[in-house]
Scaffold this motif. Structure first.
Motif, PDB file in Angstrom:
ATOM      1  N   GLY A   1       9.167   3.043   1.011  1.00  0.00           N
ATOM      2  CA  GLY A   1       9.367   4.366   0.427  1.00  0.00           C
ATOM      3  C   GLY A   1      10.715   4.562  -0.221  1.00  0.00           C
ATOM      4  N   LEU A   2      11.608   3.595  -0.053  1.00  0.00           N
ATOM      5  CA  LEU A   2      12.980   3.752  -0.534  1.00  0.00           C
ATOM      6  C   LEU A   2      13.053   3.877  -2.061  1.00  0.00           C
ATOM      7  CD1 LEU A   2      15.896   3.870   0.469  1.00  0.00           C
ATOM      8  CD2 LEU A   2      16.029   1.389   0.196  1.00  0.00           C
ATOM      9  N   ILE A   3      12.416   2.977  -2.782  1.00  0.00           N
ATOM     10  CA  ILE A   3      12.496   2.985  -4.253  1.00  0.00           C
ATOM     11  C   ILE A   3      11.795   4.212  -4.843  1.00  0.00           C
ATOM     12  CG2 ILE A   3      11.856   1.746  -6.354  1.00  0.00           C
ATOM     13  CD1 ILE A   3      12.228  -0.862  -4.822  1.00  0.00           C
TER      14      ILE A   3
ATOM     15  N   GLY B   1       0.813  -1.211   0.000  1.00  0.00           N
ATOM     16  CA  GLY B   1       0.000   0.000   0.000  1.00  0.00           C
ATOM     17  C   GLY B   1       0.848   1.262   0.000  1.00  0.00           C
ATOM     18  N   ILE B   2       1.876   1.280   0.841  1.00  0.00           N
ATOM     19  CA  ILE B   2       2.772   2.445   0.902  1.00  0.00           C
ATOM     20  C   ILE B   2       3.520   2.605  -0.418  1.00  0.00           C
ATOM     21  CG2 ILE B   2       4.784   3.435   2.069  1.00  0.00           C
ATOM     22  CD1 ILE B   2       3.884   1.911   4.585  1.00  0.00           C
ATOM     23  N   LEU B   3       3.989   1.499  -0.944  1.00  0.00           N
ATOM     24  CA  LEU B   3       4.733   1.530  -2.209  1.00  0.00           C
ATOM     25  C   LEU B   3       3.874   2.138  -3.313  1.00  0.00           C
ATOM     26  CD1 LEU B   3       7.513   0.554  -3.310  1.00  0.00           C
ATOM     27  CD2 LEU B   3       6.359  -1.532  -4.041  1.00  0.00           C
ATOM     28  N   SER B   4       2.622   1.696  -3.400  1.00  0.00           N
ATOM     29  CA  SER B   4       1.705   2.211  -4.414  1.00  0.00           C
ATOM     30  C   SER B   4       1.438   3.698  -4.208  1.00  0.00           C
ATOM     31  CB  SER B   4       0.397   1.423  -4.361  1.00  0.00           C
ATOM     32  OG  SER B   4      -0.554   1.967  -5.244  1.00  0.00           O
ATOM     33  N   THR B   5       1.186   4.083  -2.952  1.00  0.00           N
ATOM     34  CA  THR B   5       0.907   5.492  -2.646  1.00  0.00           C
ATOM     35  C   THR B   5       2.092   6.381  -2.994  1.00  0.00           C
ATOM     36  OG1 THR B   5      -0.610   4.884  -0.854  1.00  0.00           O
ATOM     37  CG2 THR B   5       0.319   7.106  -0.795  1.00  0.00           C
TER      38      THR B   5
ATOM     39  N   PHE C   1      10.774  12.578   0.501  1.00  0.00           N
ATOM     40  CA  PHE C   1       9.866  11.453   0.237  1.00  0.00           C
ATOM     41  C   PHE C   1      10.067  10.318   1.250  1.00  0.00           C
ATOM     42  CE2 PHE C   1       9.521  13.715  -3.727  1.00  0.00           C
ATOM     43  CZ  PHE C   1       8.193  13.534  -4.075  1.00  0.00           C
ATOM     44  N   MET C   2      11.292  10.129   1.681  1.00  0.00           N
ATOM     45  CA  MET C   2      11.520   9.141   2.737  1.00  0.00           C
ATOM     46  C   MET C   2      10.842   9.582   4.033  1.00  0.00           C
ATOM     47  SD  MET C   2      13.227   6.588   1.551  1.00  0.00           S
ATOM     48  CE  MET C   2      13.851   5.835   3.030  1.00  0.00           C
ATOM     49  N   GLY C   3      10.873  10.889   4.275  1.00  0.00           N
ATOM     50  CA  GLY C   3      10.201  11.424   5.466  1.00  0.00           C
ATOM     51  C   GLY C   3       8.710  11.168   5.437  1.00  0.00           C
TER      52      GLY C   3
ATOM     53  N   LEU D   1       6.814   9.034   8.254  1.00  0.00           N
ATOM     54  CA  LEU D   1       5.703   9.620   9.015  1.00  0.00           C
ATOM     55  C   LEU D   1       4.450   8.768   8.918  1.00  0.00           C
ATOM     56  CD1 LEU D   1       6.039  13.449   8.282  1.00  0.00           C
ATOM     57  CD2 LEU D   1       6.307  12.301  10.490  1.00  0.00           C
ATOM     58  N   MET D   2       4.155   8.250   7.719  1.00  0.00           N
ATOM     59  CA  MET D   2       2.985   7.378   7.583  1.00  0.00           C
ATOM     60  C   MET D   2       3.169   6.102   8.402  1.00  0.00           C
ATOM     61  SD  MET D   2       1.517   7.655   3.681  1.00  0.00           S
ATOM     62  CE  MET D   2       3.061   7.288   2.845  1.00  0.00           C
ATOM     63  N   GLY D   3       4.395   5.560   8.426  1.00  0.00           N
ATOM     64  CA  GLY D   3       4.660   4.366   9.224  1.00  0.00           C
ATOM     65  C   GLY D   3       4.521   4.642  10.709  1.00  0.00           C
ATOM     66  N   LEU D   4       5.031   5.820  11.141  1.00  0.00           N
ATOM     67  CA  LEU D   4       4.930   6.171  12.557  1.00  0.00           C
ATOM     68  C   LEU D   4       3.483   6.354  12.980  1.00  0.00           C
ATOM     69  CD1 LEU D   4       6.209   7.040  15.250  1.00  0.00           C
ATOM     70  CD2 LEU D   4       6.389   9.364  14.328  1.00  0.00           C
TER      71      LEU D   4
END
Length: 406
Positions: A386-388, A278-282, A311-313, A317-320
């Motif tokens: 979010g890395l890629i 989900g995060i990757l897609s977003t 973008f990593m931030g 933030l979404m993970g936190l």
């Protein structure tokens, strides 16, 4: 670029797309919620079971059951002379049935020296009446659910009444009538289902089994002597008997809970993978939508590293936020599950030799360290997701980005 500036830009980017961000965080929190909720429930079950085990049995109790050989008076003498042994209490367990209007009801008869029973079972207390006299072969104290049956239509047995049971003995089925001299309070134990049993003097067992005991309860002189006594019994009698201490019950419970917790964590890990996707897609969608913005930032002096950090931030933030929300949801789920009657654990219709009665309520247990670890794992998954996309955003050339049309 300063860290606070990076966090500020990342946060503003997330709030600009509230619906998408909210849905992504919702997908993230499912994993932590499942892991925290079910693990808290499992730890709560373990805590209650351990507490009830220690409250009903003495921590110095050691249970000796027949192994390859029978337990007899000679076995009692051998164990009595071992160092660290305070007392040896032999007992008989006789399976029996009580006739009720709905048919025969299974029960057990525990034949034991009742004067010693209260010492090895500190949680076993009388609600009414008294124990039968030491040499009485007809007096009995009934368990809580014999005196207070859970199902309508079953007879109740109180002090002064008689109860007829059919016992399975070496000589076949024997029907005997006992006079109820008292009844117990609720007593949950891993030793025997006393809530559904009759406790009589040991003379009743000796009438049918002689000195062939069903088992022994060995009381060590202190808690520190328990392991030594267990080893001494093994050295003296070898495989002819089976030896279990209360401490071993606790170890077994903890090992079982650890195994279940591991399975639950693996089950919850699948939700983390869904969150990762989900995060990757977003993040990929966000990079595409903000291509012109990336070009502007690069044009005014932002470095590739700064773009990647922004973008990593966002991913972190979404993970936190998802991890914290998941922990909160997991705690709420744990209490919600235990508030229902379905999680007031009981066995065999209520009383249970496993240690929990029907009125036992499980309170979930949540360990702060474990919750912090779950949040950290969620952040790591988000970071990896979010890395890629962040790297891809950092590689966009300013001239190309400025000409990009969404």
């Amino acid at each position: 670029m300063k860290l606070l500036d990076t966090v500020s830009i990342s946060f503003k980017a997330l709030t600009s797309k509230r619906l998408r961000t909210s849905l992504t965080i919702l997908g993230i929190l499912i994993g932590p919620a499942i892991v925290i909720g079910l693990t808290g429930l499992t730890l709560g079950f373990s805590s209650v079971l351990t507490h009830q085990l220690f409250s009903s049995l003495s921590p110095t109790d050691i249970f000796v059951n027949p192994g390859t050989n029978q337990i007899n008076s000679y076995t009692v003498q051998e164990i009595s002379h071992l160092p660290g042994v305070k007392a040896v209490v032999p007992f008989y367990l006789i399976s029996a049935t009580i006739q009720t209007p709905s048919g025969p009801e299974g029960t057990e008869i525990l034949a034991i020296n009742t004067a010693q029973a209260s010492e090895v079972f500190p949680g076993l207390t009388l609600q009414t009446g008294q124990y039968p006299s030491p040499y009485s072969s007809y007096g009995a104290v009934v368990g809580y659910y014999v005196a207070h049956p859970q199902y309508p239509g079953q007879p109740t047995y109180h002090t002064g009444q008689t109860i007829e049971v059919t016992m399975n003995t070496p000589d076949g089925k024997v029907t005997k009538t006992f006079l109820v001299t008292g009844n117990f309070n609720e007593f949950s134990s891993a030793f025997a289902d006393i809530d559904r049993a009759l406790v009589v003097q040991s003379i009743v067992g000796s009438q049918y089994y002689g000195d062939q005991y069903g088992g022994l309860i060995v009381e060590a002189s202190s808690v520190s002597q328990v392991n030594n006594v267990v080893n001494e019994i093994h050295n003296e009698l070898g495989r002819s008997v089976s030896v279990t201490s209360v401490e071993q019950f606790i170890t077994l419970i903890n090992n079982s809970v650890s195994a279940v917790s591991s399975l639950l964590f693996v089950a919850g890990a699948s939700s983390f993978i869904v969150a990762f996707v989900g995060i990757l897609s977003t993040m990929f969608t966000t990079v595409v939508e903000r291509t012109r913005e990336i070009g502007v930032l690069r044009a005014i002096g932002f470095t590739r590293r700064a773009i990647m950090a922004i973008f990593m931030g966002e991913a972190i933030l979404m993970g936190l936020l998802g991890g914290l929300a998941g922990v909160g949801a997991g705690v709420g789920m744990g209490y919600l599950l235990t508030s229902g009657s379905g999680f007031n654990f009981g066995g065999r219709g209520g009383g249970s030799g496993a240690g929990l009665g029907p009125s036992t309520h499980i309170t979930p247990v949540f360990e702060p360290t474990f919750m912090a670890e779950v949040v950290l794992i969620t952040i790591v998954f988000s970071l990896l997701a979010g890395l890629i996309p962040a790297y891809r955003a950092s590689r966009i050339e300013p001239a190309v980005a400025l000409r990009y049309e969404v």
